[in-house]
Design a protein around this motif. Structure first.
Motif, short mmCIF file in Angstrom:
data_model
loop_
_atom_site.label_atom_id
_atom_site.label_comp_id
_atom_site.label_asym_id
_atom_site.label_seq_id
_atom_site.Cartn_x
_atom_site.Cartn_y
_atom_site.Cartn_z
N VAL A 227 48.18 52.12 -2.74
CA VAL A 227 47.47 53.38 -2.90
C VAL A 227 48.04 54.45 -1.95
CG1 VAL A 227 45.67 52.83 -1.20
CG2 VAL A 227 45.15 54.37 -3.10
N ASP A 228 48.11 55.69 -2.44
CA ASP A 228 48.67 56.81 -1.69
C ASP A 228 47.62 57.32 -0.69
OD1 ASP A 228 49.65 59.26 -0.78
OD2 ASP A 228 50.56 59.77 -2.70
N LEU A 229 47.74 56.89 0.55
CA LEU A 229 46.76 57.24 1.57
C LEU A 229 46.79 58.73 1.91
CD1 LEU A 229 47.20 54.18 3.97
CD2 LEU A 229 45.35 54.58 2.32
N GLY A 230 47.97 59.33 1.84
CA GLY A 230 48.07 60.76 2.10
C GLY A 230 47.32 61.56 1.07
N PHE A 231 47.47 61.19 -0.20
CA PHE A 231 46.73 61.87 -1.26
C PHE A 231 45.24 61.71 -1.04
CE2 PHE A 231 44.34 61.79 -5.18
CZ PHE A 231 44.80 62.89 -5.88
N LEU A 232 44.81 60.50 -0.73
CA LEU A 232 43.39 60.24 -0.52
C LEU A 232 42.84 61.11 0.61
CD1 LEU A 232 40.83 58.54 -1.06
CD2 LEU A 232 41.70 56.89 0.61
N ALA B 18 34.33 71.44 0.10
CA ALA B 18 33.53 71.97 -1.01
C ALA B 18 32.08 71.48 -0.96
CB ALA B 18 34.17 71.57 -2.33
N GLY B 19 31.76 70.67 0.04
CA GLY B 19 30.39 70.18 0.19
C GLY B 19 30.06 69.02 -0.73
N GLU B 20 31.07 68.30 -1.21
CA GLU B 20 30.84 67.17 -2.11
C GLU B 20 30.99 65.84 -1.37
OE1 GLU B 20 32.82 67.03 -5.83
OE2 GLU B 20 32.68 69.19 -6.20
N ARG B 21 30.08 64.91 -1.70
CA ARG B 21 30.17 63.56 -1.17
C ARG B 21 30.90 62.68 -2.18
NH1 ARG B 21 23.85 63.08 0.33
NH2 ARG B 21 23.89 63.88 2.48
N ALA B 22 31.74 61.79 -1.68
CA ALA B 22 32.54 60.96 -2.57
C ALA B 22 32.30 59.47 -2.31
CB ALA B 22 34.02 61.28 -2.41
N LEU B 23 32.49 58.69 -3.37
CA LEU B 23 32.58 57.24 -3.29
C LEU B 23 34.01 56.87 -3.63
CD1 LEU B 23 31.43 54.35 -3.10
CD2 LEU B 23 30.79 54.55 -5.52
N VAL B 24 34.64 56.09 -2.77
CA VAL B 24 36.02 55.65 -2.99
C VAL B 24 36.00 54.17 -3.36
CG1 VAL B 24 38.30 55.35 -1.95
CG2 VAL B 24 36.89 57.33 -1.33
N SER B 25 36.74 53.81 -4.40
CA SER B 25 36.81 52.41 -4.81
C SER B 25 38.27 51.98 -4.90
CB SER B 25 36.11 52.20 -6.16
OG SER B 25 36.09 50.84 -6.51
N VAL B 26 38.67 51.09 -4.00
CA VAL B 26 40.03 50.56 -3.97
C VAL B 26 39.94 49.05 -3.86
CG1 VAL B 26 42.23 50.46 -2.73
CG2 VAL B 26 41.00 52.65 -2.95
N GLY C 91 49.07 41.02 -7.56
CA GLY C 91 48.73 40.37 -6.30
C GLY C 91 48.91 41.25 -5.08
N VAL C 92 49.35 42.50 -5.27
CA VAL C 92 49.59 43.40 -4.15
C VAL C 92 48.29 43.64 -3.37
CG1 VAL C 92 50.17 45.79 -3.54
CG2 VAL C 92 51.60 44.51 -5.16
N ILE C 93 48.39 43.52 -2.06
CA ILE C 93 47.23 43.68 -1.18
C ILE C 93 47.13 45.14 -0.74
CG2 ILE C 93 46.20 42.98 1.02
CD1 ILE C 93 47.78 40.31 0.67
N GLU C 94 45.99 45.75 -0.99
CA GLU C 94 45.79 47.15 -0.65
C GLU C 94 45.29 47.31 0.79
OE1 GLU C 94 46.69 49.59 -2.42
OE2 GLU C 94 46.95 48.74 -4.43
N PRO C 95 45.63 48.43 1.44
CA PRO C 95 45.22 48.67 2.84
C PRO C 95 43.78 49.19 2.89
CG PRO C 95 46.55 50.50 2.06
CD PRO C 95 46.54 49.49 0.94
N VAL C 96 42.82 48.33 2.53
CA VAL C 96 41.44 48.81 2.40
C VAL C 96 40.84 49.23 3.73
CG1 VAL C 96 40.97 47.62 0.23
CG2 VAL C 96 40.58 46.44 2.38
N ALA C 97 41.26 48.61 4.83
CA ALA C 97 40.73 49.04 6.13
C ALA C 97 41.14 50.47 6.43
CB ALA C 97 41.21 48.09 7.23
N GLU C 98 42.38 50.83 6.10
CA GLU C 98 42.85 52.20 6.31
C GLU C 98 42.16 53.15 5.32
OE1 GLU C 98 45.08 55.15 8.32
OE2 GLU C 98 44.40 53.13 8.79
N ARG D 238 35.73 57.37 6.03
CA ARG D 238 34.73 57.65 7.07
C ARG D 238 34.97 59.02 7.71
NH1 ARG D 238 32.40 54.41 5.15
NH2 ARG D 238 31.77 52.32 5.77
N ALA D 239 36.23 59.36 7.91
CA ALA D 239 36.55 60.64 8.55
C ALA D 239 36.08 61.82 7.73
CB ALA D 239 38.07 60.73 8.78
N HIS D 240 35.88 61.61 6.42
CA HIS D 240 35.47 62.69 5.54
C HIS D 240 34.07 62.48 4.95
CE1 HIS D 240 39.47 64.40 5.78
NE2 HIS D 240 40.00 63.24 5.42
N GLY D 241 33.33 61.53 5.52
CA GLY D 241 31.96 61.31 5.08
C GLY D 241 31.83 60.63 3.73
N ALA D 242 32.88 59.92 3.29
CA ALA D 242 32.84 59.23 2.00
C ALA D 242 32.43 57.77 2.19
CB ALA D 242 34.20 59.31 1.32
#
Length: 391
Positions: free
Chosen positions: A128-133, A143-151, A159-166, A172-176
């Motif tokens: 997953v593109d962490l910079g884009f996220l 914009a005052g929007e709350r988001a849910l992220v699902s990775v 079988g690729v392992i995603e960097p879910v901790a990152e 968290r830094a953006h209140g999602a």
């Protein structure tokens, strides 16, 4: 005498573990609804709570955070809702961001409107593109929007392992808030929902040697919750209505305990997977192995050989006594281009040939060797019949 079949499709569904099967069968003759107050009902409730503790241990959290349901799809559709609560008070989410390589159960967005669901791109390895996220969540927060992220924790096809901790740190830094589909990771990777920083994750029993049709939603210790998908009675602490399948849930709990033990076998499983890779390279030197440059699940091998169509190959392997797949088993009965490989930017010609081999802790060295022999015969026959460059 016919050769024994080789089951190399563990990511679609692992064989039921003997200990889980024994627990399941033992409970079939016992009466009792877990919501009843009589002795039989209390006994059934005790069985459910024992399994709940086992699944909680698998995920590094408390038993009260575990809700049983019918499987990973129901679990995902439950949590992918805009209407969460925080300590019982409404906590509305405005947007859902999912990775471009998610399982269809997540990619469809659950209960979020289509125009409120967005995809996070991935790189050529499927990461997953962490910079884009980071940038997109910053825009939404402004914009005052709350988001849910699902990775997802690990991809079901590659079988690729995603960097879910990152992912969680950025969210968290953006209140999602963050959900992770851990269906394929369970039993193959250590899972600690708190250490990873996740708000919720979802599981499916039959991927770890439990029975089909059982799954779980596992919440962190932060007070967040979501409305039930199924409403009616007060089962599962009002989080999921419907009488629990006591025997199946108990088998899930036993399988969860066994899955923790399986983690110690993953180095050996990875060695067997790598022997499969070497064999395929020998048979088809121009084969492409997807995700091999990044961390992958120890049991998963996703590949394609130029000129080999997945549909033809799956049938040929089946006739040779080998069960494997062409991507997600949820598309069984129809071999279509993999959205996962497409999102990774794989050449369309190779996407059409994407195959997945997945093994387990119980897969033997003899089965690995037998696969190599049968694969060599399959590719040779396909080359002869179709004139491909497969071998």
């Amino acid at each position: 005498m016919a050769e024994a079949r080789l089951y190399f499709d563990w990511n679609a569904g692992a064989p039921m573990k003997a200990v889980a099967r024994a627990r399941f069968v033992d409970l079939l003759d016992r009466p009792g609804n877990g919501s009843s107050v009589h002795a039989e009902g209390r006994a059934a409730r005790a069985v459910l709570e024992e399994a709940r503790r086992s699944v909680a241990r698998l995920c590094g959290t408390e038993a009260k955070g575990v809700t049983f349901c019918s499987g990973g799809t129901e679990a995902a559709n439950t949590v992918l809702s805009p209407d969460w609560t925080l300590f019982g008070k409404p906590y509305r989410l405005d947007r859902l961001l999912v990775s471009a390589v998610e399982h269809p159960a997540v990619a469809r967005g659950g209960r979020f409107p289509a125009d409120r669901t967005e995809f996070i791109p991935v790189d050529a390895d499927g990461i997953v593109d962490l910079g884009f996220l980071d940038r997109r969540l910053a825009e939404l927060a402004t914009a005052g929007e709350r988001a849910l992220v699902s990775v997802m924790m690990a991809n079901n096809e590659t079988g690729v392992i995603e960097p879910v901790a990152e992912v969680a740190r950025i969210a968290r830094a953006h209140g999602a808030l963050v959900h992770s589909d851990a269906v394929q990771a369970a039993g193959k990777l250590p899972i600690d929902i708190e250490a990873l920083g996740l708000d919720v994750l979802t599981l499916s029993a039959h991927k770890i040697g439990g029975g089909q049709g059982t799954g779980a939603i596992v919440r962190g210790r932060n007070g967040f919750a979501f409305p039930p998908l199924l409403v009616g009675g007060g089962q599962e602490s009002w989080a999921r209505a419907g009488t629990e399948n006591v025997a199946a849930v108990a088998a899930f709990g036993v399988a969860a305990d066994a899955a923790v033990a399986d983690l110690s076998a993953m180095a050996e499983v990875a060695a067997r997977r790598d022997r499969l890779s070497a064999t395929l390279r020998d048979i088809a030197p121009d084969a492409v192995i997807f995700g091999e440059r990044v961390p992958r699940l120890a049991n998963t091998l996703s590949f394609a050989a130029p000129g080999v169509a997945a549909e033809t190959a799956v049938i040929a392997f089946d006739l040779a006594g080998v069960a494997l797949s062409s991507g997600s088993a949820c598309s069984s009965g129809k071999v279509t281009a993999s959205p996962v490989l497409t999102a990774m930017g794989v050449d369309p010609a190779l996407v059409k040939g994407g195959l997945r081999v997945s093994i387990g802790a119980e897969t033997s060295d003899e089965e690995i060797a037998a696969f190599g022999l049968r694969a060599r015969n399959v590719f040779a026959a396909m080359k002869k019949q179709h004139g491909t460059a497969a071998a």
